[in-house]
Write an enzyme that holds these catalytic residues in place. Structure first.
Site, PDB file in Angstrom:
ATOM      1  N   HIS A 307       0.861  -1.185   0.000  1.00 32.18           N
ATOM      2  CA  HIS A 307       0.000   0.000   0.000  1.00 32.18           C
ATOM      3  C   HIS A 307       0.890   1.225   0.000  1.00 32.18           C
ATOM      4  O   HIS A 307       1.950   1.239   0.608  1.00 32.18           O
ATOM      5  CB  HIS A 307      -0.905   0.021   1.246  1.00 32.18           C
ATOM      6  CG  HIS A 307      -2.061   0.938   1.100  1.00 32.18           C
ATOM      7  ND1 HIS A 307      -1.952   2.283   1.332  1.00 32.18           N
ATOM      8  CD2 HIS A 307      -3.320   0.716   0.688  1.00 32.18           C
ATOM      9  CE1 HIS A 307      -3.118   2.842   1.104  1.00 32.18           C
ATOM     10  NE2 HIS A 307      -3.973   1.925   0.713  1.00 32.18           N
ATOM     11  N   ASP A 364      -8.008  -4.936  -0.215  1.00 32.97           N
ATOM     12  CA  ASP A 364      -8.501  -5.771  -1.322  1.00 32.97           C
ATOM     13  C   ASP A 364      -8.218  -7.243  -1.103  1.00 32.97           C
ATOM     14  O   ASP A 364      -8.803  -8.099  -1.763  1.00 32.97           O
ATOM     15  CB  ASP A 364      -7.858  -5.301  -2.635  1.00 32.97           C
ATOM     16  CG  ASP A 364      -8.333  -3.905  -2.971  1.00 32.97           C
ATOM     17  OD1 ASP A 364      -7.509  -2.977  -3.022  1.00 32.97           O
ATOM     18  OD2 ASP A 364      -9.555  -3.727  -3.113  1.00 32.97           O
TER      19      ASP A 364
HETATM   20  C1  SDX Z   1      -6.062   0.307  -3.076  1.00 30.21           C
HETATM   21  O1  SDX Z   1      -4.116   4.714  -2.086  1.00 30.21           O
HETATM   22  C2  SDX Z   1      -5.122   4.125  -1.532  1.00 30.21           C
HETATM   23  O2  SDX Z   1      -5.618   4.551  -0.500  1.00 30.21           O
HETATM   24  C3  SDX Z   1      -5.698   2.959  -2.298  1.00 30.21           C
HETATM   25  C4  SDX Z   1      -6.765   2.175  -1.577  1.00 30.21           C
HETATM   26  C5  SDX Z   1      -8.010   2.986  -1.356  1.00 30.21           C
HETATM   27  O3  SDX Z   1      -8.744   2.669  -0.403  1.00 30.21           O
HETATM   28  O4  SDX Z   1      -8.300   3.892  -2.212  1.00 30.21           O
HETATM   29  O5  SDX Z   1      -6.285   1.712  -0.324  1.00 30.21           O
HETATM   30  C6  SDX Z   1      -7.191   0.959  -2.400  1.00 30.21           C
HETATM   31  O6  SDX Z   1      -5.776   0.633  -4.183  1.00 30.21           O
HETATM   32  C7  SDX Z   1      -5.223  -0.699  -2.317  1.00 30.21           C
HETATM   33  C8  SDX Z   1      -4.007  -1.217  -3.129  1.00 30.21           C
HETATM   34  C9  SDX Z   1      -4.500  -2.303  -4.077  1.00 30.21           C
HETATM   35  N1  SDX Z   1      -3.429  -2.679  -5.029  1.00 30.21           N
HETATM   36  C10 SDX Z   1      -2.844  -3.886  -4.964  1.00 30.21           C
HETATM   37  O7  SDX Z   1      -3.045  -4.722  -4.100  1.00 30.21           O
HETATM   38  C11 SDX Z   1      -1.870  -4.159  -6.109  1.00 30.21           C
HETATM   39  C12 SDX Z   1      -0.582  -4.774  -5.563  1.00 30.21           C
HETATM   40  N2  SDX Z   1       0.166  -3.756  -4.788  1.00 30.21           N
HETATM   41  C13 SDX Z   1       0.959  -2.872  -5.542  1.00 30.21           C
HETATM   42  O8  SDX Z   1       1.154  -2.917  -6.845  1.00 30.21           O
HETATM   43  C14 SDX Z   1       1.635  -1.754  -4.734  1.00 30.21           C
HETATM   44  O9  SDX Z   1       1.944  -2.232  -3.489  1.00 30.21           O
HETATM   45  C15 SDX Z   1       0.811  -0.484  -4.620  1.00 30.21           C
HETATM   46  C16 SDX Z   1       0.437  -0.001  -5.975  1.00 30.21           C
HETATM   47  C17 SDX Z   1      -0.402  -0.736  -3.794  1.00 30.21           C
HETATM   48  C18 SDX Z   1       1.690   0.569  -3.945  1.00 30.21           C
HETATM   49  O10 SDX Z   1       2.725   0.820  -4.781  1.00 30.21           O
HETATM   50  P1  SDX Z   1       3.864   1.929  -4.414  1.00 30.21           P
HETATM   51  O11 SDX Z   1       3.584   2.589  -3.122  1.00 30.21           O
HETATM   52  O12 SDX Z   1       4.074   2.783  -5.619  1.00 30.21           O
HETATM   53  O13 SDX Z   1       5.093   1.029  -4.136  1.00 30.21           O
HETATM   54  P2  SDX Z   1       6.077   0.544  -5.253  1.00 30.21           P
HETATM   55  O14 SDX Z   1       5.293   0.042  -6.427  1.00 30.21           O
HETATM   56  O15 SDX Z   1       7.080   1.615  -5.463  1.00 30.21           O
HETATM   57  O16 SDX Z   1       6.769  -0.733  -4.565  1.00 30.21           O
HETATM   58  C19 SDX Z   1       7.805  -0.570  -3.613  1.00 30.21           C
HETATM   59  C20 SDX Z   1       8.574  -1.888  -3.663  1.00 30.21           C
HETATM   60  C21 SDX Z   1       9.018  -2.261  -5.082  1.00 30.21           C
HETATM   61  O17 SDX Z   1      10.169  -3.081  -4.965  1.00 30.21           O
HETATM   62  P3  SDX Z   1      11.641  -2.397  -5.178  1.00 30.21           P
HETATM   63  O18 SDX Z   1      11.615  -1.732  -6.529  1.00 30.21           O
HETATM   64  O19 SDX Z   1      11.787  -1.406  -4.026  1.00 30.21           O
HETATM   65  O20 SDX Z   1      12.590  -3.569  -5.086  1.00 30.21           O
HETATM   66  O21 SDX Z   1       7.712  -2.960  -3.241  1.00 30.21           O
HETATM   67  C22 SDX Z   1       7.521  -3.862  -4.320  1.00 30.21           C
HETATM   68  C23 SDX Z   1       7.888  -3.121  -5.587  1.00 30.21           C
HETATM   69  O22 SDX Z   1       8.324  -4.027  -6.602  1.00 30.21           O
HETATM   70  N3  SDX Z   1       6.097  -4.228  -4.296  1.00 30.21           N
HETATM   71  C24 SDX Z   1       5.634  -5.458  -4.493  1.00 30.21           C
HETATM   72  C25 SDX Z   1       4.245  -5.359  -4.322  1.00 30.21           C
HETATM   73  N4  SDX Z   1       3.919  -4.091  -4.045  1.00 30.21           N
HETATM   74  C26 SDX Z   1       5.071  -3.392  -4.042  1.00 30.21           C
HETATM   75  N5  SDX Z   1       6.263  -6.635  -4.792  1.00 30.21           N
HETATM   76  C27 SDX Z   1       5.458  -7.721  -4.918  1.00 30.21           C
HETATM   77  N6  SDX Z   1       4.091  -7.708  -4.765  1.00 30.21           N
HETATM   78  C28 SDX Z   1       3.476  -6.541  -4.458  1.00 30.21           C
HETATM   79  N7  SDX Z   1       2.149  -6.522  -4.318  1.00 30.21           N
END
Ligand code: SDX
Length: 428
Positions: A307, A364
């Site tokens: 998140h 989610d």
């Molecule tokens: C919602 O913002 C809100 O409030 C949203 C929400 C709402 O109520 O409106 O809460 C609802 O959208 C919840 C989130 C639902 N999305 C998912 O579950 C999709 C999977 N999660 C992600 O793709 C990710 O975690 C996000 C999009 C939720 C957050 O992404 P960020 O903050 O931009 O973080 P990032 O993509 O920069 O990741 C940081 C690191 C990375 O690794 P490095 O490059 O540092 O090595 O964490 C890794 C990412 O690769 N990473 C994951 C991951 N999420 C982040 N690796 C594996 N699986 C994951 N799910």
């Protein structure tokens, strides 16, 4: 604490006001920076940038706190109802009994949809994704209620527009569901409350009497309450920036529906179940998928984990995890995907990759399991999220307008070509 931050660039120092929020959040107000210095800031994805000052929702990602107008989400999920929470978010206070009854009555008055909507529905191909249908239907509300087009008009009836949208979202969602299944659409039943009425419009069949299951109604009520607002997330920021151009509430919310559709945002709950189903089909090998999620060369992500703001736990996920167990036991539903989900959570919570990146189950992760158990089809999950998030979108749009915020127009850092002259095609 000083009231000003000082920024020094190339030997010059600029003073920028510091503001402190109700919960002691500290921000540097850079509104005057470019005027003072010609300099802008850059923050791709706005991970460190506040877009506004808001009194609607407070969340603390480190402590896992979420409050609507100061009320903890745990109390609202346990004791309140979705329409009461909608009133709280939109008007700022919990309603008195007579205010809530009036609010409910006004919404019931507008639940019936214009019969011409059916002609619009007939225009969609049968397998249309419900989010595409919903965002289109929300936009068509501007054609049925043209006085909503200019919210600044004295006769714009903004409050009526708000109640009409709350009233028509459930039938529009239900119609997108019955359309996709080739079933007859159902009309609202004003003898029922908001959530029960919605579920009846979704699932009633002309072939048999509809029987409400209070367990299902209670589960959906909680899911809607938990999704009602979440401060400046992707879709809410979309609603605010579209609304800042003075577009109508309907146009702004339709844009929010489309932003929510993305799998990294509201589309994640659909992606979670599809991921869990794939893992179940693949023999429940959770370790394999944990490794895939960690592999930078593998595009696979553990949907429902991570998140932008919550870095310890998502308080909504905690509530829904408990609810998942209760509901599945009450319904007597065996859900292999729930077992896989719990194993994934268990493994991920001790795996260094996830712990280091503070990746925990988000809202989610469990909402999808509950909705699948109560019979909501997977492709309908983001649409359920839309119903839940609607009061938040409305409240944030209303606050943006009442605060007379300027049109949103971010700057950029240009990294393209320097000036060059046109070359005739024959000379290229
Ligand atoms: C919602 O913002 C809100 O409030 C949203 C929400 C709402 O109520 O409106 O809460 C609802 O959208 C919840 C989130 C639902 N999305 C998912 O579950 C999709 C999977 N999660 C992600 O793709 C990710 O975690 C996000 C999009 C939720 C957050 O992404 P960020 O903050 O931009 O973080 P990032 O993509 O920069 O990741 C940081 C690191 C990375 O690794 P490095 O490059 O540092 O090595 O964490 C890794 C990412 O690769 N990473 C994951 C991951 N999420 C982040 N690796 C594996 N699986 C994951 N799910």
């Amino acid at each position: 604490m000083s009231n000003f931050a000082e920024l020094s660039v190339n030997g010059k120092t600029y003073k920028l006001p510091i503001i402190v929020g109700t919960e002691d959040e500290v921000a540097i107000d850079i509104s005057s920076l470019r005027e003072q210095s010609g300099i802008i800031t850059l923050d791709i994805g706005y991970k460190n940038t506040g877009a506004t000052k808001s009194a609607i929702t407070f969340l603390d990602g480190e402590k896992g706190i979420l409050r609507y107008r100061g009320y903890p989400i745990e109390q609202l999920a346990e004791k309140s109802t979705f329409l009461e929470v909608a009133y709280l978010l939109i008007y700022g206070e919990l309603p008195k009994q007579h205010e809530l009854e009036k609010f409910k009555g006004e919404i019931k008055e507008h639940q019936l949809m214009h019969e011409d909507k059916k002609k619009i529905m007939d225009g969609f191909p049968s397998k249309s994704h419900p989010m595409g249908v919903l965002s289109s239907l929300v936009t068509t509300l501007t054609t049925f209620f043209p006085e909503s087009l200019d919210p600044n008009r004295p006769d714009a009836k903004v409050d009526l527009t708000i109640k009409r949208l709350l009233a028509k979202m459930p039938p529009m969602v239900a119609w997108s569901y019955t359309k996709e299944r080739g079933l007859p659409s159902n009309y609202p039943d004003n003898s029922l409350d908001y959530v029960s009425n919605f579920l009846k419009m979704m699932f009633a069949l002309p072939t048999k009497a509809y029987e409400e299951d209070p367990i299902v109604t209670d589960a959906m009520e909680k899911i809607f309450v938990l999704h009602a607002d979440h401060e400046q997330n992707c879709s809410t920021s979309t609603v605010r920036i579209v609304g800042s151009s003075q577009a109508s509430l309907y146009a702004s919310v339709a844009a929010g529906v489309n932003a929510l559709w993305g799998p990294l945002h509201g589309g994640a709950n659909q992606a979670v179940i599809e991921m869990l189903d794939n893992i179940v089909k693949d023999g429940g090998n959770t370790e394999k998928y944990i490794e895939k999620a960690k592999d930078k060369n593998d595009p696979f992500r553990l949907m429902g984990f991570g998140h932008r703001v919550y870095k310890n736990f998502d308080p909504r996920a905690k509530i829904l995890k408990k609810q998942a167990d209760i509901i599945l036991n009450k319904l007597g539903v065996a859900a292999p995907e729930l077992e896989v989900a719990k194993k994934l959570e268990e493994v991920a919570l001790r795996d260094e990759y996830f712990v280091e990146r503070k990746l925990y189950p988000n809202v989610d992760f469990y909402s999808g399991i509950i909705m699948k158990a109560i019979g909501i089809p997977t492709e309908m999950f983001p649409v359920m999220f839309s119903i839940g998030r609607l009061p938040g979108w409305i409240a944030q749009w209303k606050e943006m307008r009442e605060n007379k915020e300027p049109i949103g127009r971010p700057r950029q850092v240009y990294i393209g070509e320097k000036v060059r002259d046109y070359v005739e095609i024959s000379k290229r």
